[in-house]
Design a protein around this motif. Sequence first.
Motif, PDB file in Angstrom:
ATOM      1  N   ARG A 130      32.912  33.721  41.997  1.00 44.88           N
ATOM      2  CA  ARG A 130      32.000  33.384  40.901  1.00 44.88           C
ATOM      3  C   ARG A 130      32.496  32.129  40.199  1.00 44.88           C
ATOM      4  O   ARG A 130      33.687  31.905  40.049  1.00 44.88           O
ATOM      5  CB  ARG A 130      31.854  34.553  39.938  1.00 44.88           C
ATOM      6  CG  ARG A 130      33.103  34.977  39.249  1.00 44.88           C
ATOM      7  CD  ARG A 130      32.887  36.242  38.405  1.00 44.88           C
ATOM      8  NE  ARG A 130      34.167  36.800  38.053  1.00 44.88           N
ATOM      9  CZ  ARG A 130      34.791  36.535  36.920  1.00 44.88           C
ATOM     10  NH1 ARG A 130      34.233  35.761  36.025  1.00 44.88           N
ATOM     11  NH2 ARG A 130      35.977  37.071  36.670  1.00 44.88           N
ATOM     12  N   THR A 150      36.469  28.420  39.523  1.00 48.73           N
ATOM     13  CA  THR A 150      36.126  29.410  40.542  1.00 48.73           C
ATOM     14  C   THR A 150      37.068  30.599  40.431  1.00 48.73           C
ATOM     15  O   THR A 150      38.280  30.456  40.536  1.00 48.73           O
ATOM     16  CB  THR A 150      36.224  28.805  41.954  1.00 48.73           C
ATOM     17  OG1 THR A 150      35.401  27.643  42.013  1.00 48.73           O
ATOM     18  CG2 THR A 150      35.776  29.805  43.008  1.00 48.73           C
ATOM     19  N   ASN A 196      36.238  36.697  44.103  1.00 48.59           N
ATOM     20  CA  ASN A 196      34.952  37.372  44.341  1.00 48.59           C
ATOM     21  C   ASN A 196      35.073  38.890  44.214  1.00 48.59           C
ATOM     22  O   ASN A 196      34.370  39.631  44.878  1.00 48.59           O
ATOM     23  CB  ASN A 196      34.407  36.995  45.720  1.00 48.59           C
ATOM     24  CG  ASN A 196      35.301  37.454  46.844  1.00 48.59           C
ATOM     25  OD1 ASN A 196      36.412  37.905  46.626  1.00 48.59           O
ATOM     26  ND2 ASN A 196      34.823  37.331  48.066  1.00 48.59           N
ATOM     27  N   SER A 251      34.587  42.370  42.277  1.00 47.86           N
ATOM     28  CA  SER A 251      33.806  43.032  41.235  1.00 47.86           C
ATOM     29  C   SER A 251      34.601  44.235  40.739  1.00 47.86           C
ATOM     30  O   SER A 251      34.854  45.174  41.503  1.00 47.86           O
ATOM     31  CB  SER A 251      32.454  43.493  41.793  1.00 47.86           C
ATOM     32  OG  SER A 251      31.845  44.388  40.910  1.00 47.86           O
TER      33      SER A 251
END
Length: 134
Positions: free
Chosen positions: A75, A92, A95, A97
Motif C-alpha cells: 500500500r 510504500t 502488503n 493486512s
Amino acid sequence: MSMFQIFNISGSAVSAQSQRLNVVASNLANVDTVAGPDGSVYKARQVVFQTHLFGDPQSAGVKVTNVVEDQTPGRKVHDPAHPQADAQGYVTYANVSSIEEMVNMISASRSYQNNVEVMNTAKALLQKTLQLGQ
C-alpha cells in the motif's frame, strides 16, 4: 486404523499449524514496515499445505510444502515528509493486512488446539483401555 496413527495424524497437523502461526507472527511483525533504500518492501507470506501419507493409504496427515510470498503491491501512503518517501512523496508499506492476519492467526490457533485435544482424548482412551486389562 490404529489408535497410534491418531498421534501421527494430529501431530503432523500440530506441526503444520505451528509453522503457520510462525508465518502469521512474522507477517504481523512487519505490518508497518516500509520500503528500504533499494525499494523492496516486506511481502506477506502464506503457508501451503499438502496431504502427507504415512504408508497406510487410510492414514494421511498434513505437511507444509512451501511458504510463498504474496505478490500484490504494497500500500502507498502520501507522506512527503517521511524519510523513505519516493520522488512523488509516497511511502510504500508492506502488503500485510492486519485484519486478515488476525483471522488467520485465530484459525491456526483453533486448529492447533483442536488437534492437541484429539491427542489428549486418544491418550485418555488408551489409558482407560490399559486399566481395563488390570
